[in-house]
Design a protein around this motif. Structure first.
Motif, PDB file in Angstrom:
ATOM      1  N   THR A 108       9.679   4.809 -12.851  1.00 12.04           N
ATOM      2  CA  THR A 108       8.869   5.927 -12.363  1.00 12.04           C
ATOM      3  C   THR A 108       7.716   5.424 -11.501  1.00 12.04           C
ATOM      4  OG1 THR A 108       7.579   5.950 -14.419  1.00 12.04           O
ATOM      5  CG2 THR A 108       9.428   7.475 -14.289  1.00 12.04           C
ATOM      6  N   ARG A 109       7.453   6.216 -10.412  1.00 19.86           N
ATOM      7  CA  ARG A 109       6.300   5.870  -9.589  1.00 19.86           C
ATOM      8  C   ARG A 109       5.051   6.119 -10.412  1.00 19.86           C
ATOM      9  NH1 ARG A 109       8.036  11.493  -8.410  1.00 19.86           N
ATOM     10  NH2 ARG A 109       6.160  12.703  -8.519  1.00 19.86           N
ATOM     11  N   HIS A 110       3.903   5.537 -10.139  1.00 24.16           N
ATOM     12  CA  HIS A 110       3.710   4.488  -9.150  1.00 24.16           C
ATOM     13  C   HIS A 110       3.508   3.145  -9.829  1.00 24.16           C
ATOM     14  CE1 HIS A 110       2.981   7.932  -6.415  1.00 24.16           C
ATOM     15  NE2 HIS A 110       3.425   7.110  -5.523  1.00 24.16           N
ATOM     16  N   ARG A 111       3.978   3.052 -11.071  1.00 27.06           N
ATOM     17  CA  ARG A 111       3.908   1.781 -11.782  1.00 27.06           C
ATOM     18  C   ARG A 111       5.094   0.901 -11.394  1.00 27.06           C
ATOM     19  NH1 ARG A 111       0.076   1.489 -16.158  1.00 27.06           N
ATOM     20  NH2 ARG A 111       1.033  -0.454 -16.822  1.00 27.06           N
ATOM     21  N   THR A 131       0.814  -1.223   0.000  1.00 29.22           N
ATOM     22  CA  THR A 131       0.000   0.000   0.000  1.00 29.22           C
ATOM     23  C   THR A 131       0.848   1.275   0.000  1.00 29.22           C
ATOM     24  OG1 THR A 131       0.010   0.168   2.396  1.00 29.22           O
ATOM     25  CG2 THR A 131      -1.715  -1.193   1.396  1.00 29.22           C
ATOM     26  N   CYS A 132       0.155   2.385  -0.131  1.00 22.06           N
ATOM     27  CA  CYS A 132       0.790   3.709  -0.053  1.00 22.06           C
ATOM     28  C   CYS A 132       1.612   3.814   1.234  1.00 22.06           C
ATOM     29  CB  CYS A 132      -0.247   4.826  -0.018  1.00 22.06           C
ATOM     30  SG  CYS A 132      -1.695   4.611  -1.053  1.00 22.06           S
ATOM     31  N   TYR A 133       0.993   3.341   2.286  1.00 21.16           N
ATOM     32  CA  TYR A 133       1.618   3.506   3.593  1.00 21.16           C
ATOM     33  C   TYR A 133       2.909   2.687   3.710  1.00 21.16           C
ATOM     34  CZ  TYR A 133       1.850   4.134   8.647  1.00 21.16           C
ATOM     35  OH  TYR A 133       2.257   4.450   9.900  1.00 21.16           O
ATOM     36  N   ASP A 134       2.989   1.538   3.030  1.00 23.47           N
ATOM     37  CA  ASP A 134       4.219   0.735   3.070  1.00 23.47           C
ATOM     38  C   ASP A 134       5.433   1.543   2.615  1.00 23.47           C
ATOM     39  OD1 ASP A 134       3.403  -1.801   4.006  1.00 23.47           O
ATOM     40  OD2 ASP A 134       2.404  -2.177   2.087  1.00 23.47           O
ATOM     41  N   CYS A 135       5.228   2.416   1.662  1.00 22.15           N
ATOM     42  CA  CYS A 135       6.360   3.192   1.143  1.00 22.15           C
ATOM     43  C   CYS A 135       6.482   4.569   1.788  1.00 22.15           C
ATOM     44  CB  CYS A 135       6.224   3.377  -0.365  1.00 22.15           C
ATOM     45  SG  CYS A 135       6.529   1.858  -1.280  1.00 22.15           S
ATOM     46  N   HIS A 136       5.361   5.191   2.099  1.00 21.78           N
ATOM     47  CA  HIS A 136       5.406   6.587   2.555  1.00 21.78           C
ATOM     48  C   HIS A 136       5.428   6.744   4.074  1.00 21.78           C
ATOM     49  CE1 HIS A 136       5.081   8.684  -1.314  1.00 21.78           C
ATOM     50  NE2 HIS A 136       4.265   7.735  -1.707  1.00 21.78           N
ATOM     51  N   LYS A 137       5.360   5.654   4.817  1.00 20.51           N
ATOM     52  CA  LYS A 137       5.284   5.818   6.268  1.00 20.51           C
ATOM     53  C   LYS A 137       6.529   6.484   6.836  1.00 20.51           C
ATOM     54  CE  LYS A 137       5.076   1.298   7.020  1.00 20.51           C
ATOM     55  NZ  LYS A 137       4.974  -0.014   7.651  1.00 20.51           N
TER      56      LYS A 137
HETATM   57  C1  HEC Z   1       6.496   1.195  -3.900  1.00 20.21           C
HETATM   58  C2  HEC Z   1       6.503   2.404  -3.148  1.00 20.21           C
HETATM   59  C3  HEC Z   1       5.355   3.375  -3.273  1.00 20.21           C
HETATM   60  C4  HEC Z   1       4.026   3.103  -3.120  1.00 20.21           C
HETATM   61  C5  HEC Z   1       3.366   1.754  -2.869  1.00 20.21           C
HETATM   62  C6  HEC Z   1       3.347   4.363  -3.208  1.00 20.21           C
HETATM   63  N1  HEC Z   1       4.240   5.374  -3.424  1.00 20.21           N
HETATM   64 FE1  HEC Z   1       3.803   7.347  -3.610  1.00 20.21          FE
HETATM   65  N2  HEC Z   1       5.723   7.731  -4.138  1.00 20.21           N
HETATM   66  C7  HEC Z   1       6.726   6.787  -4.178  1.00 20.21           C
HETATM   67  C8  HEC Z   1       7.904   7.411  -4.698  1.00 20.21           C
HETATM   68  C9  HEC Z   1       9.254   6.732  -4.945  1.00 20.21           C
HETATM   69  C10 HEC Z   1       7.572   8.751  -4.962  1.00 20.21           C
HETATM   70  C11 HEC Z   1       8.495   9.839  -5.512  1.00 20.21           C
HETATM   71  C12 HEC Z   1       9.123  10.570  -4.385  1.00 20.21           C
HETATM   72  C13 HEC Z   1      10.612  10.474  -4.384  1.00 20.21           C
HETATM   73  O1  HEC Z   1      11.230  10.633  -5.435  1.00 20.21           O
HETATM   74  O2  HEC Z   1      11.171  10.269  -3.287  1.00 20.21           O
HETATM   75  C14 HEC Z   1       6.190   8.925  -4.568  1.00 20.21           C
HETATM   76  C15 HEC Z   1       5.511  10.122  -4.642  1.00 20.21           C
HETATM   77  C16 HEC Z   1       4.204  10.322  -4.211  1.00 20.21           C
HETATM   78  C17 HEC Z   1       3.486  11.579  -4.155  1.00 20.21           C
HETATM   79  C18 HEC Z   1       4.038  12.918  -4.578  1.00 20.21           C
HETATM   80  C19 HEC Z   1       3.991  12.949  -6.070  1.00 20.21           C
HETATM   81  C20 HEC Z   1       3.962  14.276  -6.727  1.00 20.21           C
HETATM   82  O3  HEC Z   1       4.196  14.260  -7.959  1.00 20.21           O
HETATM   83  O4  HEC Z   1       3.676  15.288  -6.098  1.00 20.21           O
HETATM   84  C21 HEC Z   1       2.238  11.324  -3.701  1.00 20.21           C
HETATM   85  C22 HEC Z   1       1.115  12.326  -3.501  1.00 20.21           C
HETATM   86  C23 HEC Z   1       2.155   9.913  -3.463  1.00 20.21           C
HETATM   87  N3  HEC Z   1       3.355   9.336  -3.764  1.00 20.21           N
HETATM   88  C24 HEC Z   1       1.043   9.271  -3.005  1.00 20.21           C
HETATM   89  C25 HEC Z   1       0.893   7.897  -2.987  1.00 20.21           C
HETATM   90  C26 HEC Z   1      -0.379   7.216  -2.806  1.00 20.21           C
HETATM   91  C27 HEC Z   1      -1.687   7.895  -2.578  1.00 20.21           C
HETATM   92  C28 HEC Z   1      -0.117   5.889  -2.864  1.00 20.21           C
HETATM   93  C29 HEC Z   1      -1.104   4.731  -2.788  1.00 20.21           C
HETATM   94  C30 HEC Z   1      -2.203   4.772  -3.733  1.00 20.21           C
HETATM   95  C31 HEC Z   1       1.314   5.731  -3.059  1.00 20.21           C
HETATM   96  N4  HEC Z   1       1.896   6.964  -3.141  1.00 20.21           N
HETATM   97  C32 HEC Z   1       1.979   4.504  -3.129  1.00 20.21           C
HETATM   98  C33 HEC Z   1       6.655   5.467  -3.782  1.00 20.21           C
HETATM   99  C34 HEC Z   1       5.482   4.808  -3.505  1.00 20.21           C
END
Ligand code: HEC
Ligand code: HEC
Ligand code: HEC
Ligand code: HEC
Ligand code: HEC
Ligand code: HEC
Ligand code: HEC
Ligand code: HEC
Length: 468
Positions: free
Chosen positions: A211-214, A77-83
């Motif tokens: 590239t995130r989030h693919r 989930t989102c939280y796994d990476c953003h926590k």
């Molecule tokens: C596998 C890890 C991972 C997951 C799962 C993940 N993210 Fe992220 N997210 C990232 C990364 C990497 C970045 C880019 C930030 C960076 O370069 O440090 C990012 C960036 C973002 C940003 C900022 C992007 C921008 O362009 O402003 C948001 C908002 C965000 N994520 C929300 C989410 C949400 C909501 C989810 C779940 C639906 C999610 N993320 C799931 C890794 C992840």
């Protein structure tokens, strides 16, 4: 960010998301309805499900990418990476406010509020991908900020502005992330350069290629992923590749390649018929394992002024033996070519490098040193005299193109953009240098060199405090 699971939130709930995702409808054929109902019914912690619920409305683009990823499939989930931990330097202090609005609307309890960070670093990914993160951390990609500050005259002589660096150099190389008033400093953010220095001390950004989030393997295996940085007059690898037979085959047959083969199984002949950057430099092949350290498989430092072996490159000596690495690269070629063909290629490549070193680089460097010794050129700053620029372009532009063109099968780069230009530059450079010596005349110095205002202090996080 720290990885803490709040036990209190372990209550799992089943969520049902009805979503319109374009990403999914694309794979559905022409006659299918455009909007596809997409259900996720899995147990996940409540504080994680709430991210998705709110963000699918806030940022449908982000949600759609995540939903189509292997991560969503594996319940990551989102939280796994953003926590994050509330005390982390990169924690987003504003983010709690969004929950307040939400709870006002739904009158829900706010026990699921958790600290998050917008920055997701190799350290965060390393929780689940330790090998990739470890290989990456020792690579030149991850360590490039240290390397460029050790050797680059633009930075060390302050010859360009901080803004020129932020919009140019640091976009590709990475930057030192900083916070300003509780937010990421806009001078340093956004940035996904290969050697970004993160606030948790880790180096790099995995999003440079995935590239995130693919977080797609397909994307990273295609040459364009590398070509966003590996292009232009001084390191035209994507142009070189597209000119080569391998690039030509990619253009012709690329849409038939099996780009999504599982990690480590992407095989020459089976999944693709011509190699991409990734096949030669990173992906596992035969007995050679996948590596996230791009210095592996290299027998030379082709970008350096004087070509040396990677272990002899002083600013960042590789812990490799060039003979083993050459053998690995050959193993890649041998999936599709015979020994005579491959040996013939490397024999020519190595002789091109020798000629460049001896015929062009060494005499030009000797002339430069003579001019400094005779005080006809001033060595306090680089780039502010014409001959310094000429010398730079000889090795940094056409000298690299000749070497890289020969290494990666692009004759136009080896000759017309390479050695042909080397000859022109060399002759003009030598003529101008000899005139100064004959007349015993000091070179003209540009008095108003534009924007030579950049900070020359080396980043403290890498080099420690500069002595006063
Ligand atoms: C596998 C890890 C991972 C997951 C799962 C993940 N993210 Fe992220 N997210 C990232 C990364 C990497 C970045 C880019 C930030 C960076 O370069 O440090 C990012 C960036 C973002 C940003 C900022 C992007 C921008 O362009 O402003 C948001 C908002 C965000 N994520 C929300 C989410 C949400 C909501 C989810 C779940 C639906 C999610 N993320 C799931 C890794 C992840
Ligand atoms: C109630 C709605 C809501 C919830 C719940 C929520 N967010 Fe957000 N989030 C937002 C809004 C609004 C923004 C700011 C959008 C913007 O800046 O355009 C945001 C921003 C972000 C960012 C970007 C931060 C940055 O510094 O760029 C990330 C990453 C993020 N959220 C992740 C999460 C994660 C992970 C969760 C779950 C733990 C979550 N969000 C829960 C509404 C929410
Ligand atoms: C909580 C664990 C977890 C975290 C954190 C995580 N991943 Fe993953 N990742 C997985 C799992 C599990 C898979 C495998 C999914 C599968 O095989 O179906 C995966 C697969 C991948 C893949 C292969 C995708 C494919 O198409 O096969 C890439 C690339 C990837 N992750 C990159 C990252 C990056 C980059 C980060 C950090 C920004 C990250 N992951 C963070 C668990 C995680
Ligand atoms: C478009 C992306 C991009 C930009 C912009 C860029 N670089 Fe680079 N730089 C690269 C790549 C890619 C390489 C690797 C070249 C190679 O190995 O062939 C590189 C190599 C280097 C090297 C050599 C590293 C070594 O190991 O010897 C230095 C030094 C350097 N860059 C400094 C800079 C500085 C300073 C700036 C801005 C004035 C800058 N670069 C702008 C992408 C970029
Ligand atoms: C220079 C580009 C690049 C960067 C940066 C990068 N990757 Fe990769 N990654 C690739 C390529 C190319 C592959 C595909 C290898 C293959 O063909 O199987 C890959 C594959 C993967 C896989 C699939 C398993 C495997 O090892 O093949 C994971 C997981 C992964 N990367 C995670 C990461 C993480 C974590 C980071 C940051 C520490 C990262 N990647 C940074 C290019 C990159
Ligand atoms: C975001 C920019 C960026 C992307 C994307 C990128 N690179 Fe690089 N690459 C760099 C920079 C910058 C350097 C120079 C690092 C140094 O030597 O200081 C570099 C260096 C290299 C080197 C030279 C290593 C050495 O030891 O001299 C190789 C090989 C390489 N990259 C391959 C790749 C491949 C293959 C991909 C795609 C799968 C890729 N890169 C994607 C920026 C990038
Ligand atoms: C057919 C295999 C092949 C393909 C495809 C390929 N390369 Fe290379 N690359 C090589 C070889 C061989 C060398 C020279 C290795 C040596 O002897 O050190 C090289 C050298 C390099 C270097 C120079 C590293 C240094 O010493 O400074 C970079 C950077 C690089 N490649 C990046 C790329 C990128 C980016 C792509 C795709 C656009 C690519 N390569 C495609 C085989 C390949
Ligand atoms: C996935 C298969 C594959 C791999 C791996 C591969 N090649 Fe090729 N290569 C080909 C094919 C196919 C051709 C086209 C041959 C022809 O002209 O019919 C080709 C052409 C070439 C050519 C001829 C270029 C020209 O324009 O005449 C050279 C040289 C070459 N490869 C060298 C290498 C080297 C060196 C490596 C390893 C670093 C390598 N190849 C890796 C498939 C591959």
């Amino acid at each position: 960010m720290k990885r803490i699971w709040k036990a209190a939130c372990a209550v799992s709930c089943t969520i049902l998301l009805l979503v319109c995702t374009n990403a999914l409808s694309q794979s559905q054929g022409q006659n299918m309805p455009k909007d596809k109902e997409f259900r996720i019914e899995r147990s996940m912690p409540r504080e994680a499900s709430i991210c998705i619920e709110c963000h699918k409305a806030e940022h449908p683009g982000i949600f759609a990418d995540w939903a189509a990823s292997r991560h969503a499939n594996a319940n990551i989930t989102c939280y796994d990476c953003h926590k994050a931990d509330e005390t982390d330097p990169d924690v987003d202090k504003e983010h709690f406010k969004y929950y307040d609005e939400y709870t006002r609307k739904y009158g829900d309890k706010d026990f699921y509020k958790v600290p998050i960070s917008g920055v997701v670093t190799p350290k965060d990914c390393s929780r689940c991908h330790p090998d990739e993160a470890k290989q990456y951390s020792v690579s030149k990609h991850a360590n490039t900020m240290e390397i460029i500050w050790k050797i680059d005259p633009w930075l060390n002589d302050g010859m360009n502005s901080d803004l020129e660096r932020a919009s140019g150099c640091y976009y590709c190389h990475g930057t030192v992330l900083k916070m300003k008033d509780g937010q990421l400093d806009p001078d340093t953010w956004p940035n996904v350069g290969v050697g970004r220095i993160n606030l948790d001390g880790s180096k790099g950004s995995c999003t440079s290629c995935h590239t995130r989030h693919r977080f797609s393997l397909m994307e990273a295996r295609k040459p364009e992923a590398c070509g966003q940085c590996h292009l232009g007059p001084d390191h035209p690898q994507i142009e070189i590749y597209m000119e080569s037979k391998h690039g030509d085959i990619y253009t012709a047959f690329g849409d038939e390649y099996n780009w999504t083969a599982a990690p480590g199984t992407w095989s020459a002949g089976v999944d693709f018929r011509g190699p991409t950057c990734a096949s030669c430099h990173m992906s596992g092949t035969g007995k050679v394992l996948t590596s996230h350290d791009v210095t592996e498989r290299l027998a030379w430092e082709l970008q350096a002024p004087l070509t040396v072996r990677p272990q002899d490159f002083k600013p960042f000596p590789a812990k490799t033996n060039w003979k083993n690495e050459r053998a690995k690269m050959k193993e890649v070629c041998k999936q599709c070519h015979g020994k005579t063909w491959v040996d013939g290629h490397f024999d020519k490549q190595d002789r091109v490098i020798e000629e460049y070193n001896e015929v062009y680089y060494k005499p030009a460097k000797k002339m430069l040193d003579d001019l400094y010794n005779k005080n006809l050129l001033d060595n306090t700053r680089f780039f502010d005299e014409h001959l310094e620029v000429e010398f730079y372009e000889l090795w940094h532009h056409e000298g690299r193109r000749a070497r890289m063109g020969a290494a990666m099968m692009a004759p136009d780069y080896a000759w017309w953009h390479g050695f042909y230009e080397c000859k022109n530059r060399y002759n003009q450079y030598m003529e101008e240098a000899r005139k100064l010596i004959e007349k015993n005349e000091k070179a003209y110095k540009y008095p108003d060199f534009p924007n030579a205002t950049g900070d020359t202090t080396r980043p403290e996080v890498i080099f420690g405090k500069t002595p006063e």
